[in-house]
Design a protein around this motif. Structure first.
Motif, PDB file in Angstrom:
ATOM      1  N   TRP A  10      23.653  17.948   4.817  1.00 12.19           N
ATOM      2  CA  TRP A  10      23.391  16.504   4.768  1.00 12.19           C
ATOM      3  C   TRP A  10      23.716  15.907   3.406  1.00 12.19           C
ATOM      4  CZ3 TRP A  10      20.151  14.203   1.334  1.00 12.19           C
ATOM      5  CH2 TRP A  10      19.194  14.991   0.680  1.00 12.19           C
ATOM      6  N   LYS A  11      23.595  16.689   2.332  1.00 15.07           N
ATOM      7  CA  LYS A  11      23.872  16.155   0.985  1.00 15.07           C
ATOM      8  C   LYS A  11      25.349  15.777   0.842  1.00 15.07           C
ATOM      9  CE  LYS A  11      20.155  18.752  -1.269  1.00 15.07           C
ATOM     10  NZ  LYS A  11      19.818  19.848  -2.208  1.00 15.07           N
ATOM     11  N   THR A  12      26.230  16.692   1.286  1.00  7.26           N
ATOM     12  CA  THR A  12      27.666  16.401   1.218  1.00  7.26           C
ATOM     13  C   THR A  12      28.019  15.237   2.140  1.00  7.26           C
ATOM     14  OG1 THR A  12      28.111  18.734   0.776  1.00  7.26           O
ATOM     15  CG2 THR A  12      29.975  17.396   1.477  1.00  7.26           C
ATOM     16  N   ALA A  14      26.067  12.774   3.039  1.00  4.89           N
ATOM     17  CA  ALA A  14      25.575  11.537   2.419  1.00  4.89           C
ATOM     18  C   ALA A  14      26.513  11.094   1.300  1.00  4.89           C
ATOM     19  CB  ALA A  14      24.160  11.745   1.885  1.00  4.89           C
ATOM     20  N   ALA A  15      27.036  12.059   0.536  1.00  5.37           N
ATOM     21  CA  ALA A  15      27.958  11.741  -0.556  1.00  5.37           C
ATOM     22  C   ALA A  15      29.243  11.125  -0.015  1.00  5.37           C
ATOM     23  CB  ALA A  15      28.278  13.000  -1.360  1.00  5.37           C
ATOM     24  N   ASN A 224      20.826  16.424  10.747  1.00  4.29           N
ATOM     25  CA  ASN A 224      21.417  16.099   9.445  1.00  4.29           C
ATOM     26  C   ASN A 224      22.266  14.840   9.419  1.00  4.29           C
ATOM     27  OD1 ASN A 224      20.252  18.210   8.011  1.00  4.29           O
ATOM     28  ND2 ASN A 224      21.857  19.649   8.568  1.00  4.29           N
ATOM     29  N   LYS A 227      19.977  11.814   8.962  1.00  8.43           N
ATOM     30  CA  LYS A 227      19.399  11.956   7.620  1.00  8.43           C
ATOM     31  C   LYS A 227      20.405  11.525   6.555  1.00  8.43           C
ATOM     32  CE  LYS A 227      17.055  15.454   4.758  1.00  8.43           C
ATOM     33  NZ  LYS A 227      16.642  16.878   4.699  1.00  8.43           N
ATOM     34  N   SER A 228      21.649  11.988   6.680  1.00  5.17           N
ATOM     35  CA  SER A 228      22.682  11.647   5.688  1.00  5.17           C
ATOM     36  C   SER A 228      23.018  10.164   5.739  1.00  5.17           C
ATOM     37  CB  SER A 228      23.944  12.487   5.916  1.00  5.17           C
ATOM     38  OG  SER A 228      24.539  12.182   7.151  1.00  5.17           O
ATOM     39  N   ILE A 231      19.955   8.152   4.149  1.00  2.00           N
ATOM     40  CA  ILE A 231      19.902   8.330   2.690  1.00  2.00           C
ATOM     41  C   ILE A 231      21.116   7.680   2.024  1.00  2.00           C
ATOM     42  CG2 ILE A 231      20.025  10.053   0.830  1.00  2.00           C
ATOM     43  CD1 ILE A 231      18.303  11.867   2.662  1.00  2.00           C
ATOM     44  N   GLY A 232      22.319   7.894   2.585  1.00  2.94           N
ATOM     45  CA  GLY A 232      23.532   7.315   2.011  1.00  2.94           C
ATOM     46  C   GLY A 232      23.509   5.801   2.027  1.00  2.94           C
TER      47      GLY A 232
END
Length: 432
Positions: A10-12, A14-15, A224, A227-228, A231-232
């Motif tokens: 999810w971090k990638t 979101a980025a 995910n 979630k991404s 957050i994004g």
């Protein structure tokens, strides 16, 4: 199906959402808004509404992306639910407007910001910049990735540093500011100008639909992907509110209204002439990532579209390394033509108008999904997302057409040309 080792978290994800969204709009549109809307609450409300619409749109695309198999995003949704004509039109719009216009706008904005150095960087510079980026993306996927990742890192780091500095520095009492927290916002939000300002804002959030292109690459997508997206989009919305606050805090309305390089004006007031110009350089550098991103994704979609057509077949060719060079330079040439045929605001309005129209058409396809087809949002409350998005779209498109008929008709004219080309393409394909 992608293996787990080739999927992203999810971090990638979101980025990717963040880097796709932050681009030309946030650094250029406030001046257009301040021509009619001057209350700070009104301006903040515009960007909050834009963030909510982006999030709702992204949720719809997430469902569509997880239901329709294969790459293509909007093309598949419209092609399989309405008619192949709509699939052809969205691909035509992606070629002429969706990916080429943002490249042109980013290059024009870059040349405008660099003009702070007492030298006019005009259309010629903008066109050269586009072709330099296109050339850089033509060598290999590895070189393209390094180039794009480097400038995306500059983009995100610059935004964070700019916000911290701008919020912490005190405003200059001699220069004044544009902050206005009076009750006039109640009257302003009823103006047609509020609706037309939203078209600039929704363009600035363009990139939320990147969800449809990354859904298949995300681990545990049902968990995910939402979630991404949340957050994004929340990060971008907060960033946009703070960047607008900084510009309003450090420059009066008279200095910003009608201007394109609004952040540059505020930066000089905030940091002095020398450091203000440094900010202009970083804005220009982060816009390179915008040019790179749109040429990269746009060329891949154009290559895929070209394979199934007669007229555009030559654009489907790639190098031995798999780089769609012809499609990359097709977008670069179209972007150059756009630069030479309109002012920044004209290009911005008809681009935003036509992208809003086709995003609405694509979003409307979620009504074709049955409850059992949905994989992320099972509840019928899901229909709140497309309904709110479409109601606001109708509101934005109506007032944009009334307020900017010339630009809106240019957009509709481009669609009409696409319909004619579809009919020609279909006839030629049958003759082969």
């Amino acid at each position: 199906m992608s293996t787990t080792s080739h999927q992203i978290g999810w971090k990638t994800a979101a980025a990717i959402v963040v880097s796709n969204m932050i681009g030309t709009g946030i650094f250029t549109t406030l001046g257009f808004q301040l021509s009619d809307i001057t209350n700070t609450y009104s301006i903040f409300l515009l960007w909050i509404i834009g963030g909510i619409l982006a999030l709702f749109g992204a949720f719809c695309y997430a469902e569509l992306g997880s239901h329709f198999k294969g790459n293509g995003g909007d093309f598949i949704y419209l092609n399989e639910t309405y008619h192949p004509l709509f699939g052809y039109l969205i691909s035509w719009i992606s070629l002429i407007i969706g990916f080429s216009s943002p490249v042109a706008l980013a290059a024009l904005a870059m040349s405008k910001y660099l003009s702070a150095f007492d030298f006019t960087f005009g259309n010629g510079f903008a066109i050269v910049a586009i072709f330099l980026v296109a050339t850089t993306l033509s060598f290999s996927l590895k070189a393209s990735s390094r180039f794009h990742n480097f400038f995306t890192f500059i983009k995100v780091t610059f935004i964070i540093v700019l916000i911290i500095v701008g919020v912490c520095l005190s405003e200059s009492p001699q220069i004044g500011n544009s902050l206005n927290f009076s009750d006039t916002w109640k009257d302003e939000i009823m103006l047609p100008a509020f609706a037309t300002s939203l078209v600039f804002v929704t363009y600035s959030y363009t990139g939320w639909n990147s969800a449809s292109y990354i859904a298949g690459e995300i681990k545990d997508v049902q968990k995910n992907l939402p979630k991404s997206l949340i957050i994004g989009t929340v990060f971008v919305t907060i960033s946009y509110l703070l960047v607008n606050y900084i510009m309003l805090k450090h420059a009066p309305v008279s200095q910003l209204a009608g201007k394109e390089d609004v952040m540059g004006e505020a930066a000089v007031n905030m940091l002095g002439d020398t450091f203000g110009k440094v900010v202009n350089v970083f804005i220009a550098l982060q816009l390179i990532a915008t040019i790179s991103g749109y040429l990269w994704v746009g060329s891949r979609l154009t290559q895929a579209f070209a394979k199934s057509t007669y007229l555009w077949k030559p654009l489907s060719a790639g190098t031995t390394k798999g780089i769609p060079v012809r499609a990359i330079f097709a977008h670069a040439v179209i972007a150059a033509i756009i630069i030479l045929t309109g002012s920044f605001k004209e290009i911005f309005v008809y681009t935003a108008f036509i992208l809003q129209l086709f995003a609405s058409l694509a979003i409307s396809t979620v009504y074709f999904l049955k409850k059992e087809d949905r994989k992320i949002f099972r509840s019928n409350a899901f229909y709140i997302f497309p309904t709110v998005f479409l109601l606001f779209s109708i509101y934005i498109l109506y007032f944009t057409f009334i307020h900017n008929p010339k630009e809106s008709l240019i957009g509709l004219g481009i669609i009409a040309v696409g319909i004619i080309l579809y009919l020609i393409d279909r006839r030629l394909s049958k003759g082969v």
